[in-house]
Design a protein around this motif. Sequence first.
Motif, PDB file in Angstrom:
ATOM      1  N   ASP A  52       0.838  -1.191   0.000  1.00  0.00           N
ATOM      2  CA  ASP A  52       0.000   0.000   0.000  1.00  0.00           C
ATOM      3  C   ASP A  52       0.875   1.243   0.000  1.00  0.00           C
ATOM      4  O   ASP A  52       1.737   1.419   0.873  1.00  0.00           O
ATOM      5  CB  ASP A  52      -0.908  -0.007   1.236  1.00  0.00           C
ATOM      6  CG  ASP A  52      -1.952   1.094   1.177  1.00  0.00           C
ATOM      7  OD1 ASP A  52      -1.900   1.919   0.246  1.00  0.00           O
ATOM      8  OD2 ASP A  52      -2.817   1.127   2.072  1.00  0.00           O
ATOM      9  N   CYS A  53       0.656   2.105  -0.978  1.00  0.00           N
ATOM     10  CA  CYS A  53       1.507   3.283  -1.133  1.00  0.00           C
ATOM     11  C   CYS A  53       1.393   4.234   0.051  1.00  0.00           C
ATOM     12  O   CYS A  53       2.313   4.999   0.312  1.00  0.00           O
ATOM     13  CB  CYS A  53       1.146   3.996  -2.436  1.00  0.00           C
ATOM     14  SG  CYS A  53       2.316   5.273  -2.932  1.00  0.00           S
ATOM     15  N   ARG A  54       0.267   4.197   0.765  1.00  0.00           N
ATOM     16  CA  ARG A  54       0.072   5.108   1.889  1.00  0.00           C
ATOM     17  C   ARG A  54       0.993   4.805   3.069  1.00  0.00           C
ATOM     18  O   ARG A  54       1.085   5.602   3.998  1.00  0.00           O
ATOM     19  CB  ARG A  54      -1.392   5.072   2.339  1.00  0.00           C
ATOM     20  CG  ARG A  54      -2.330   5.800   1.405  1.00  0.00           C
ATOM     21  CD  ARG A  54      -3.779   5.647   1.818  1.00  0.00           C
ATOM     22  NE  ARG A  54      -4.257   4.286   1.592  1.00  0.00           N
ATOM     23  CZ  ARG A  54      -5.523   3.916   1.757  1.00  0.00           C
ATOM     24  NH1 ARG A  54      -6.413   4.783   2.176  1.00  0.00           N
ATOM     25  NH2 ARG A  54      -5.895   2.673   1.523  1.00  0.00           N
ATOM     26  N   LYS A  55       1.688   3.682   3.023  1.00  0.00           N
ATOM     27  CA  LYS A  55       2.632   3.353   4.092  1.00  0.00           C
ATOM     28  C   LYS A  55       3.956   4.076   3.953  1.00  0.00           C
ATOM     29  O   LYS A  55       4.851   3.897   4.783  1.00  0.00           O
ATOM     30  CB  LYS A  55       2.870   1.842   4.120  1.00  0.00           C
ATOM     31  CG  LYS A  55       1.634   1.032   4.498  1.00  0.00           C
ATOM     32  CD  LYS A  55       1.938  -0.451   4.569  1.00  0.00           C
ATOM     33  CE  LYS A  55       0.695  -1.246   4.989  1.00  0.00           C
ATOM     34  NZ  LYS A  55       0.971  -2.705   5.065  1.00  0.00           N
ATOM     35  N   VAL A  56       4.125   4.866   2.920  1.00  0.00           N
ATOM     36  CA  VAL A  56       5.391   5.550   2.702  1.00  0.00           C
ATOM     37  C   VAL A  56       5.701   6.535   3.826  1.00  0.00           C
ATOM     38  O   VAL A  56       6.873   6.729   4.187  1.00  0.00           O
ATOM     39  CB  VAL A  56       5.380   6.271   1.332  1.00  0.00           C
ATOM     40  CG1 VAL A  56       4.337   7.377   1.320  1.00  0.00           C
ATOM     41  CG2 VAL A  56       6.748   6.840   0.995  1.00  0.00           C
ATOM     42  N   CYS A  57       4.682   7.157   4.394  1.00  0.00           N
ATOM     43  CA  CYS A  57       4.924   8.145   5.448  1.00  0.00           C
ATOM     44  C   CYS A  57       5.416   7.499   6.742  1.00  0.00           C
ATOM     45  O   CYS A  57       5.919   8.191   7.624  1.00  0.00           O
ATOM     46  CB  CYS A  57       3.649   8.944   5.728  1.00  0.00           C
ATOM     47  SG  CYS A  57       3.136   9.993   4.352  1.00  0.00           S
ATOM     48  N   GLY A  58       5.278   6.185   6.884  1.00  0.00           N
ATOM     49  CA  GLY A  58       5.776   5.505   8.069  1.00  0.00           C
ATOM     50  C   GLY A  58       7.212   5.051   7.944  1.00  0.00           C
ATOM     51  O   GLY A  58       7.771   4.502   8.908  1.00  0.00           O
ATOM     52  N   LEU A  59       7.835   5.284   6.782  1.00  0.00           N
ATOM     53  CA  LEU A  59       9.222   4.890   6.570  1.00  0.00           C
ATOM     54  C   LEU A  59      10.169   6.013   6.951  1.00  0.00           C
ATOM     55  O   LEU A  59       9.765   7.158   7.172  1.00  0.00           O
ATOM     56  CB  LEU A  59       9.438   4.516   5.098  1.00  0.00           C
ATOM     57  CG  LEU A  59       8.569   3.379   4.536  1.00  0.00           C
ATOM     58  CD1 LEU A  59       8.848   3.206   3.047  1.00  0.00           C
ATOM     59  CD2 LEU A  59       8.810   2.074   5.281  1.00  0.00           C
ATOM     60  N   ASN A  60      11.440   5.672   7.004  1.00  0.00           N
ATOM     61  CA  ASN A  60      12.454   6.690   7.211  1.00  0.00           C
ATOM     62  C   ASN A  60      12.506   7.634   6.020  1.00  0.00           C
ATOM     63  O   ASN A  60      12.197   7.249   4.890  1.00  0.00           O
ATOM     64  CB  ASN A  60      13.830   6.044   7.404  1.00  0.00           C
ATOM     65  CG  ASN A  60      13.894   5.228   8.684  1.00  0.00           C
ATOM     66  OD1 ASN A  60      13.246   5.568   9.683  1.00  0.00           O
ATOM     67  ND2 ASN A  60      14.687   4.153   8.664  1.00  0.00           N
ATOM     68  N   VAL A  61      12.910   8.859   6.287  1.00  0.00           N
ATOM     69  CA  VAL A  61      12.934   9.869   5.227  1.00  0.00           C
ATOM     70  C   VAL A  61      13.831   9.439   4.079  1.00  0.00           C
ATOM     71  O   VAL A  61      13.512   9.655   2.896  1.00  0.00           O
ATOM     72  CB  VAL A  61      13.397  11.223   5.805  1.00  0.00           C
ATOM     73  CG1 VAL A  61      13.554  12.253   4.688  1.00  0.00           C
ATOM     74  CG2 VAL A  61      12.407  11.722   6.844  1.00  0.00           C
ATOM     75  N   SER A  62      14.940   8.772   4.375  1.00  0.00           N
ATOM     76  CA  SER A  62      15.885   8.381   3.331  1.00  0.00           C
ATOM     77  C   SER A  62      15.359   7.249   2.456  1.00  0.00           C
ATOM     78  O   SER A  62      15.860   7.042   1.344  1.00  0.00           O
ATOM     79  CB  SER A  62      17.214   7.957   3.962  1.00  0.00           C
ATOM     80  OG  SER A  62      17.001   6.884   4.885  1.00  0.00           O
ATOM     81  N   ASP A  63      14.350   6.517   2.921  1.00  0.00           N
ATOM     82  CA  ASP A  63      13.834   5.370   2.163  1.00  0.00           C
ATOM     83  C   ASP A  63      12.578   5.694   1.362  1.00  0.00           C
ATOM     84  O   ASP A  63      12.108   4.853   0.588  1.00  0.00           O
ATOM     85  CB  ASP A  63      13.525   4.214   3.120  1.00  0.00           C
ATOM     86  CG  ASP A  63      14.762   3.727   3.860  1.00  0.00           C
ATOM     87  OD1 ASP A  63      15.858   3.847   3.283  1.00  0.00           O
ATOM     88  OD2 ASP A  63      14.625   3.241   5.010  1.00  0.00           O
ATOM     89  N   ARG A  64      12.020   6.880   1.553  1.00  0.00           N
ATOM     90  CA  ARG A  64      10.729   7.182   0.936  1.00  0.00           C
ATOM     91  C   ARG A  64      10.818   7.280  -0.577  1.00  0.00           C
ATOM     92  O   ARG A  64       9.947   6.785  -1.296  1.00  0.00           O
ATOM     93  CB  ARG A  64      10.162   8.479   1.516  1.00  0.00           C
ATOM     94  CG  ARG A  64       9.778   8.364   2.996  1.00  0.00           C
ATOM     95  CD  ARG A  64       9.260   9.678   3.540  1.00  0.00           C
ATOM     96  NE  ARG A  64       8.878   9.535   4.953  1.00  0.00           N
ATOM     97  CZ  ARG A  64       8.436  10.542   5.710  1.00  0.00           C
ATOM     98  NH1 ARG A  64       8.301  11.758   5.180  1.00  0.00           N
ATOM     99  NH2 ARG A  64       8.121  10.327   6.967  1.00  0.00           N
ATOM    100  N   CYS A  65      11.859   7.915  -1.085  1.00  0.00           N
ATOM    101  CA  CYS A  65      11.981   8.106  -2.540  1.00  0.00           C
ATOM    102  C   CYS A  65      12.117   6.766  -3.248  1.00  0.00           C
ATOM    103  O   CYS A  65      11.452   6.524  -4.268  1.00  0.00           O
ATOM    104  CB  CYS A  65      13.169   9.009  -2.844  1.00  0.00           C
ATOM    105  SG  CYS A  65      13.373   9.373  -4.611  1.00  0.00           S
ATOM    106  N   ASP A  66      12.973   5.874  -2.733  1.00  0.00           N
ATOM    107  CA  ASP A  66      13.126   4.560  -3.353  1.00  0.00           C
ATOM    108  C   ASP A  66      11.826   3.762  -3.282  1.00  0.00           C
ATOM    109  O   ASP A  66      11.485   3.021  -4.220  1.00  0.00           O
ATOM    110  CB  ASP A  66      14.257   3.787  -2.657  1.00  0.00           C
ATOM    111  CG  ASP A  66      15.618   4.404  -2.921  1.00  0.00           C
ATOM    112  OD1 ASP A  66      15.760   5.084  -3.956  1.00  0.00           O
ATOM    113  OD2 ASP A  66      16.528   4.212  -2.094  1.00  0.00           O
TER     114      ASP A  66
END
Length: 580
Positions: A52-66
């Motif tokens: 689910d793409c909405r889980k991106v905000c729960g990742l570290n900032v450095s991992d969001r773009c990848d």
Amino acid sequence: MAGRWLDLRWALSVLCVLLMVETVPGARGPSTGAHISPQFPASGVNQTPVVDCRKVCGLNVSDRCDFIRTNPDCHSDGGYLDYLEGIFCHFPPRLLPLAVTLYVSWLLYLFLILGVTAAKFFCPNLSAISTTLNCDPGPLDIHPHGVTFLAFGNGAPDIFSALVAFSDPHTAGLALGALFGAGVLVTTVVAGGITILHPFMAASRPFFRDIVFYMVAVFLTFIMLFRGRVTLPWALGYLGLYVFYVVTVILCTWIYRWQRRGSLIYSMPVTPEILSDSEEDRVSSNTNSYDYGDEYRPLLFYQETTAQILARALNPLDYMKWRRKSAYWKALKVFKLPVEFLLLLTVPVVDPDKDDRNWKRPLNCLHLVISPLVIVLTLQSGTYGVYEIGGLVPVWVVVVIAGTALASVTFFATSNSQPPRLHWLFAFLGFLTSALWINAAATEVVNILRSLGVVFRLSNTVLGLTLLAWGNSIGGDSGLARYGWPGFAFCAADILVGVGLGCLLQISRSHTDVKLEPDGLLVWVLAGALGLSLVFSLVSVPLQCFRLSRVYGFCLLLFYVNFLVVALLTEFGVIHLKSM
């Protein structure tokens, strides 16, 4: 009757061909990433898991773009800009509020583009096509045209947004939320606002006819959500019900005319339905037939040069109207000017009510070059336009060369004062160009809303019933006030055409059923609220003897406020089903 059907069938056929071209497999050209539908995962050993793409905000900032670039759930099939990649890859985290502000501002401007295009270019050209095909509505025929070309023009933002949203399984919730949300908005806020400002008496038979068909459309959609999938017969059934609705409207009009002729013979009492807006306008025009527009015509006529005609045709500002308008109107006009100038430059408009039918020789010749260029550059977000024929010449170059040759012949074969015999063909060109402009803007709207949903972790359904429904209603449904009470007809047309045609195009592309995954309890709250609003009107309007009062309007507004509160509480988990 055949003449009345021709404009509807022609519009449907053009939209079907146009959108099927956009969704044909293998015609998308090179893409930035492989899109994997949740229902049809790609086969392969190194398949990327769908998260689910909405889980991106729960990742570290450095991992969001990848995560955004590699997760198939974050990819969009259409559009010119990748908004998710822009937020998480090009804006630093500390500038996220700035990125959201820019996206919201661009979203509002896209809604403005949708409204201007539909009101000033799409609808007039569709009306000109109807007039060209000898489909004159007559004084009492507002409803047959209201559910054909007027429904397409007024509901163009809703219908195109639904078609774009249904083309991608990730955004199907936006389509359902927007169609249901717009339905609740029109049947409560718009209808209630009209009733509060101008209490009126509704025509009984059109009211019952429209609301019953609308309730049938909502009930079918409710069953579709319960089944969780849409088959080919089901999609064709939606379109078939719309066709049956139009036939019923035409038959009701004929019956009404026959009864009206009989009432003149047998002196039957006049019903409120007989007094139409067009008849009142005709009576008022007979009592005051002086054309004050003659006062503004110059005393000495002179022949305008070609350059002057072009400059006046491309000027979207009426200086006389500007001086007498309010400051709010002027501020809004400033924002509209770039859009109107661009549309005037790219979309021809034929006006049968004018003596010259809006013939502007230099501008119309320019349209023969620019309009086809816009068409190829907006089809599938420009993929067809940049495609090289034989690996040598791009398609857009061939289009420009052919358009320039045709424009040159037209310019030297016509005059500034007299429109040519085939001038009516520009209405078809303007209709197609404006439809593609609306489709392009609707694609960007859907992509932005999906990006905002990822950032704020909101479901597509709540975004559809709020922002998308509100924005589309700014340019489309707010025009219902000019027609009184055919809101149910427009909303029924939006649902039947939006769901039916959108699912039909998706089935033609994937050759399998469209699977729907409702966003939990919210979509059922939305469908139930729309059904309750229709039942409330079906019961309360006859109890008022069809004399709609301000109390009824305030009740509708109160209903919408309560619905919105319940929907938001459901979205944020305050209202939820207990787990068994």
